[in-house]
Design a protein around this motif. Structure first.
Motif, PDB file in Angstrom:
ATOM      1  N   TRP A 561       0.863  -1.048   0.155  1.00 52.07           N
ATOM      2  CA  TRP A 561      -0.043  -0.036   0.003  1.00 52.07           C
ATOM      3  C   TRP A 561       0.724   1.272   0.191  1.00 52.07           C
ATOM      4  O   TRP A 561       0.582   2.245  -0.690  1.00 52.07           O
ATOM      5  CB  TRP A 561      -0.933   0.077   1.112  1.00 52.07           C
ATOM      6  N   LEU A 562       1.972   1.200   0.855  1.00 52.48           N
ATOM      7  CA  LEU A 562       2.711   2.393   0.872  1.00 52.48           C
ATOM      8  C   LEU A 562       3.554   2.738  -0.553  1.00 52.48           C
ATOM      9  O   LEU A 562       3.574   3.902  -0.912  1.00 52.48           O
ATOM     10  CB  LEU A 562       3.780   2.321   1.881  1.00 52.48           C
ATOM     11  N   ARG A 563       4.106   1.507  -1.078  1.00 51.84           N
ATOM     12  CA  ARG A 563       4.536   1.862  -2.297  1.00 51.84           C
ATOM     13  C   ARG A 563       3.534   2.338  -3.495  1.00 51.84           C
ATOM     14  O   ARG A 563       3.989   3.423  -4.181  1.00 51.84           O
ATOM     15  CB  ARG A 563       5.238   0.489  -2.856  1.00 51.84           C
ATOM     16  N   ALA A 564       2.286   1.767  -3.524  1.00 47.28           N
ATOM     17  CA  ALA A 564       1.245   2.450  -4.365  1.00 47.28           C
ATOM     18  C   ALA A 564       1.005   4.002  -3.762  1.00 47.28           C
ATOM     19  O   ALA A 564       0.861   4.656  -5.057  1.00 47.28           O
ATOM     20  CB  ALA A 564       0.114   1.626  -4.241  1.00 47.28           C
ATOM     21  N   GLY A 565       0.795   4.195  -2.594  1.00 43.98           N
ATOM     22  CA  GLY A 565       0.541   5.537  -2.376  1.00 43.98           C
ATOM     23  C   GLY A 565       1.547   6.530  -2.561  1.00 43.98           C
ATOM     24  O   GLY A 565       1.327   7.629  -3.070  1.00 43.98           O
ATOM     25  N   LEU A 566       2.841   6.042  -2.581  1.00 46.40           N
ATOM     26  CA  LEU A 566       3.979   7.068  -2.831  1.00 46.40           C
ATOM     27  C   LEU A 566       4.119   7.114  -4.325  1.00 46.40           C
ATOM     28  O   LEU A 566       4.371   7.968  -4.712  1.00 46.40           O
ATOM     29  CB  LEU A 566       5.306   6.302  -2.136  1.00 46.40           C
TER      30      LEU A 566
END
Length: 587
Positions: A561-566
């Motif tokens: 999720w963090l990689r996608a959000g970033l």
């Protein structure tokens, strides 16, 4: 009267004592607080629930700092629902009950040499305690992600607040402040507050989880990752300052007032804030109130049109001027926007200003220089463009919008005078290419003495007579309007937002194969890979021998999720910057 505020750790301490059956009832019972009549007497507060039940708070400086200081007289206490409701419904205070260890004093409290020595002695890498605190906060954010805003009840928020407390005690003040904002946003979501915005929650979660990751891996400047408990002020010596403008501030966090922008002889910008708790009604008092630096006798509004001689001055890294006891300041002559050093602000090409403003927005607020996200625009009024005032700037155009009603009214008055030459101070809107929030204007205006030099759009009132012309001004060609920034990664952005709102289960249900294929066809292979990884991580749940889903405590889903959000954040920023530059370079 509402229940007294509490320190973050107290919420977790109280809820941890409740048996599971009562924890599940806390969220459904929060409405009872509206029926309570809380009385405060000195350092105590109390509420009588019935003939046999009384809740009593022992407060320290008006705040509940320990779970044992909340006492209930019912038979189930301290494992009673009354205490759980009281802390779950309370406002969370920004602080810790004990002093933060190893915090360096501010420059107002120590000599300059001592402050410099303290800065040089700062650790180059996070300590084991800081990494451990960052890990606790990371796992609390992962729990929020799995549950989503709609599923993050009192127990999930209590876990987040306990992690915030741990981070604050460890000296991770920036992370702790971010965690408190997320906790407040989750509370707003559960309460059905119309101010809740899932995009804001997503942005805060991305920021905090990235910060925790950087702390755990020692990535980036450690001082910037840690933040400070209090704004640090360092000696800056003497300055000759000229008023630029006074900006109105009304924050969603419950603070309002004004910020006066100043310029020194070298063209650097500085700020003097006058912000206080309250709403828009506080603005007028703040603007007419005295400047707290020295004894100049100037109000904030007068300082924005005047000048200041400063000696023994102090300032924070973001160029906010301090008001220490040793600071001396007296009123001095002003300069118009067309005179040095103010005129130099408009000399920088607009594309370079846009690049600087976008770079500034990637920095934390405490390390963002004053005025770094401001644009200094000079052009010719073309008229109204919807709710905006359109300026021709060379061969391009910029639309100026107002943030408050007074500013919008003033811009409508200016739009009635096409051909009028104006200079403007504005704040860039990254998601709207060619559009900026106007703070102040100056130009071919017939202004009264009290509005000398310029008009603060949020404070002053323009009249039609101030912009009246002879109607013979020559207008440049009117350019075509520029659309908002397109979002090629919108499908991935929607999934990221849905998870922040509804949790992991939302992404686990829907198939992302069609969106992944579309991204791949359009050449966005990285975006396609990230969406596929997030979809797989959302559905990858282990099961025990009986087929029951095993509770997932791993990092695969939070990292996906963090990689996608970033990726969404940086892709959007880059697209917005490119569109903004295209708007100001080519019209």
């Amino acid at each position: 009267m509402t229940v007294p505020p509490v320190f973050p750790a107290v919420v977790g301490d109280v809820l941890d004592t409740l048996p599971p059956r009562l924890r599940k009832r806390v969220d459904a019972s929060l409405g009872r607080v509206a029926e309570w009549t809380v009385t405060v007497d000195a350092d105590t507060a109390g509420v009588t629930l019935d003939a046999e039940t009384t809740l009593t708070w022992t407060l320290r400086q008006g705040t509940l700092t320990a779970a044992d200081d909340l006492v209930c007289s019912c038979l189930l206490a301290p494992k009673c629902l009354h205490r759980g409701i009281a802390v779950a419904a309370a406002e969370v205070a920004d602080g810790v009950p004990e002093p933060v260890p190893d915090r360096q004093p501010t420059a107002d409290a120590v000599p300059a040499a001592d402050a410099a020595d303290a800065a040089d002695a700062a650790d180059e890498t996070p300590s084991d305690g800081e990494r451990a605190a960052a890990a606790v906060l990371w796992h609390a954010c992962a729990t929020v992600l799995r549950a989503g805003a709609t599923g993050s009840g009192a127990v999930v928020r209590a876990g987040l607040l306990r992690a915030v407390h741990t981070a604050r005690v460890a000296g991770l003040h920036r992370a702790a402040a971010n965690g408190l904002r997320i906790a407040a946003t989750l509370a707003a979501a559960r309460a059905g507050d119309p101010s809740f915005d899932r995009e804001v929650l997503t942005a805060e979660l991305v920021e905090l989880m990235l910060l925790c990751h950087d702390l755990r891996t020692s990535t980036g400047p450690v001082a910037e990752l840690r933040g400070t408990a209090r704004r640090e002020y360092r000696p800056i010596g003497s300055l000759r300052l000229y008023g630029l403008c006074t900006e109105v501030v009304v924050a969603a966090s419950g603070y309002a007032g004004v910020v006066t922008h100043l310029v020194d002889d070298g063209g650097a910008l500085w700020t003097v804030p006058a912000i206080m708790p309250g709403g828009a009604e506080r603005v007028a008092a703040a603007a007419s109130g005295p400047v707290v630096i020295g004894e100049s006798g100037l109000s904030q509004r007068a300082l924005g049109r005047g000048g200041l001689l400063l000696s023994g001055g102090t300032a924070s890294p973001d160029h906010r001027l301090g008001a220490g006891k040793a600071v001396r300041a007296v009123a001095a002559s002003a300069a118009s926007w067309g005179e040095p050093p103010l005129a130099g602000l408009w000399a920088q090409p607009l594309p370079d200003q846009v690049t600087r403003a976008f770079h500034a927005r990637t920095r934390p607020d405490s390390h963002r220089a004053a005025g770094a996200d401001l644009l200094f625009v000079a052009g010719i009024v073309l008229g109204a463009a919807g709710d905006a005032l359109r300026l021709a700037v060379g061969e391009a155009h910029v639309d100026l919008v107002g943030e408050r009603d007074r500013a919008r009214e003033n811009l409508r008055v200016l739009a009635t005078a096409p051909g009028l030459r104006l200079r403007a101070v504005a704040r860039l809107l990254p998601d709207c290419p060619g559009t900026a929030v106007a703070l102040a204007v100056e130009g071919d205006l017939d202004l009264p003495d009290e509005l000398r030099h310029h008009v603060d759009l949020g404070l002053d009132q323009l009249q039609r007579s101030h912009v009246a012309g002879d109607g013979t001004r020559e207008l440049p060609p009117r350019p075509e309007p520029t659309d908002r920034v397109p979002r090629p990664v919108r499908p991935l952005e929607n999934v990221v937002h849905r998870i922040a709102l509804g949790g992991r289960a939302v992404a686990a249900v829907a198939s992302a194969e069609r969106e992944v294929a579309a991204f791949a066809r359009n050449g966005l292979t990285t975006t396609a890979s990230l969406l596929a990884d997030l979809a797989d991580a959302s559905r990858d749940r282990g099961r025990d021998a009986f087929g029951r889903v095993v509770r997932d405590e791993g990092d695969d889903f939070p990292f996906a999720w963090l990689r996608a959000g970033l990726h969404v954040r940086e892709f959007t920023r880059a697209t917005a910057r490119r569109a903004w530059l295209a708007a100001v370079e080519h019209g």
